[in-house]
Scaffold this active site. Structure first.
Site, PDB file in Angstrom:
ATOM      1  N   ARG A  68      42.347  45.764  51.192  1.00 29.21           N
ATOM      2  CA  ARG A  68      41.548  45.841  49.965  1.00 29.21           C
ATOM      3  C   ARG A  68      40.422  44.836  50.107  1.00 29.21           C
ATOM      4  O   ARG A  68      40.647  43.681  50.470  1.00 29.21           O
ATOM      5  CB  ARG A  68      42.434  45.505  48.758  1.00 29.21           C
ATOM      6  CG  ARG A  68      41.719  45.271  47.433  1.00 29.21           C
ATOM      7  CD  ARG A  68      41.133  46.555  46.892  1.00 29.21           C
ATOM      8  NE  ARG A  68      40.760  46.488  45.499  1.00 29.21           N
ATOM      9  CZ  ARG A  68      39.695  45.875  45.014  1.00 29.21           C
ATOM     10  NH1 ARG A  68      38.890  45.202  45.809  1.00 29.21           N
ATOM     11  NH2 ARG A  68      39.437  45.920  43.723  1.00 29.21           N
ATOM     12  N   GLU A  76      37.303  53.793  39.996  1.00 30.52           N
ATOM     13  CA  GLU A  76      38.599  54.314  40.406  1.00 30.52           C
ATOM     14  C   GLU A  76      38.586  55.835  40.573  1.00 30.52           C
ATOM     15  O   GLU A  76      38.052  56.557  39.744  1.00 30.52           O
ATOM     16  CB  GLU A  76      39.675  53.943  39.380  1.00 30.52           C
ATOM     17  CG  GLU A  76      39.890  52.451  39.218  1.00 30.52           C
ATOM     18  CD  GLU A  76      40.429  51.770  40.454  1.00 30.52           C
ATOM     19  OE1 GLU A  76      41.048  52.435  41.310  1.00 30.52           O
ATOM     20  OE2 GLU A  76      40.235  50.551  40.578  1.00 30.52           O
ATOM     21  N   ARG A 118      48.736  44.890  50.448  1.00 23.21           N
ATOM     22  CA  ARG A 118      47.510  45.188  51.192  1.00 23.21           C
ATOM     23  C   ARG A 118      46.868  43.878  51.651  1.00 23.21           C
ATOM     24  O   ARG A 118      46.868  42.895  50.917  1.00 23.21           O
ATOM     25  CB  ARG A 118      46.493  45.927  50.306  1.00 23.21           C
ATOM     26  CG  ARG A 118      46.987  47.242  49.776  1.00 23.21           C
ATOM     27  CD  ARG A 118      45.975  47.890  48.848  1.00 23.21           C
ATOM     28  NE  ARG A 118      45.758  47.065  47.657  1.00 23.21           N
ATOM     29  CZ  ARG A 118      45.048  47.452  46.604  1.00 23.21           C
ATOM     30  NH1 ARG A 118      44.456  48.631  46.583  1.00 23.21           N
ATOM     31  NH2 ARG A 118      44.907  46.652  45.560  1.00 23.21           N
TER      32      ARG A 118
END
Length: 191
Positions: A68, A76, A118
């Site tokens: 990320r 989004e 992530r």
């Protein structure tokens, strides 16, 4: 019944054979069709190839690890809690254009990973292009300081100001931008 048993045994043997091959690393890869090379380790500062882009600010490496981008946030596209946001698809496409299939290096700020497992990082192409910054400067992402990873927040804010002033990307008037109580900016649902 005897034929079903034979086919089942043959299928299991084939599965074991495929798993043992160096290019297939897990039963998940066989089931999902993913072909990640899990022998490659993700190490900040070391070159690694991007397998694919998930959205405007998240990528997957060839070993299956996710990253990320730090300091930025894009509209989004796959958040189950909300509809697809204005400019989400364009941000994902721009991210693909920049990094998909390419070798990158990333550097962490403070945290190694987020709550979803992530990697968190500043992403650079081999030619030195700072991907996080390009996305903000071209209007595909918001500057989004998220403590403690804020070392470049002033530069990101300046890049967002540039994009806003020049009406680039999501600032071009086709999206309505609102600020949440958390300070996070978001666009309206896509039409």
């Amino acid at each position: 019944m005897k034929n079903k048993t034979i086919f089942l045994i043959i299928g299991l043997l084939a599965l074991v054979f495929l798993i043992s091959q160096s290019h297939i690393k897990s039963p998940k890869a066989i089931i999902t069709g993913e072909n990640y090379d899990t022998s490659i380790k993700t190490i900040p500062g070391e070159p690694i190839k991007v397998d694919h882009v998930i959205d405007g600010d998240t990528i997957v490496f060839i070993n299956g690890d996710h990253l990320r981008y730090v300091g930025v946030d894009t509209p989004e596209e796959f958040d189950q809690r909300k509809p697809v946001q204005c400019f989400a698809k364009q941000a994902a496409e721009k991210n693909k254009e920049l990094v998909e299939g390419k070798t990158i290096k990333f550097y962490k700020d403070v945290d190694d990973m987020d709550q979803y497992g992530r990697w968190l990082g500043f992403v650079y192409l081999e030619d030195g292009t700072f991907v996080n910054m390009e996305l903000v400067k071209q209007g595909y992402a918001f500057a989004y300081p998220y403590p403690p990873d804020v070392s470049k927040s002033e530069e990101f804010a300046a890049a967002e100001s540039y994009a806003r002033t020049n009406k680039l990307g999501l600032w071009n008037g086709q999206c309505t931008i609102s600020k949440l109580s958390t300070g996070r900016e978001q666009t309206n649902p896509a039409q």
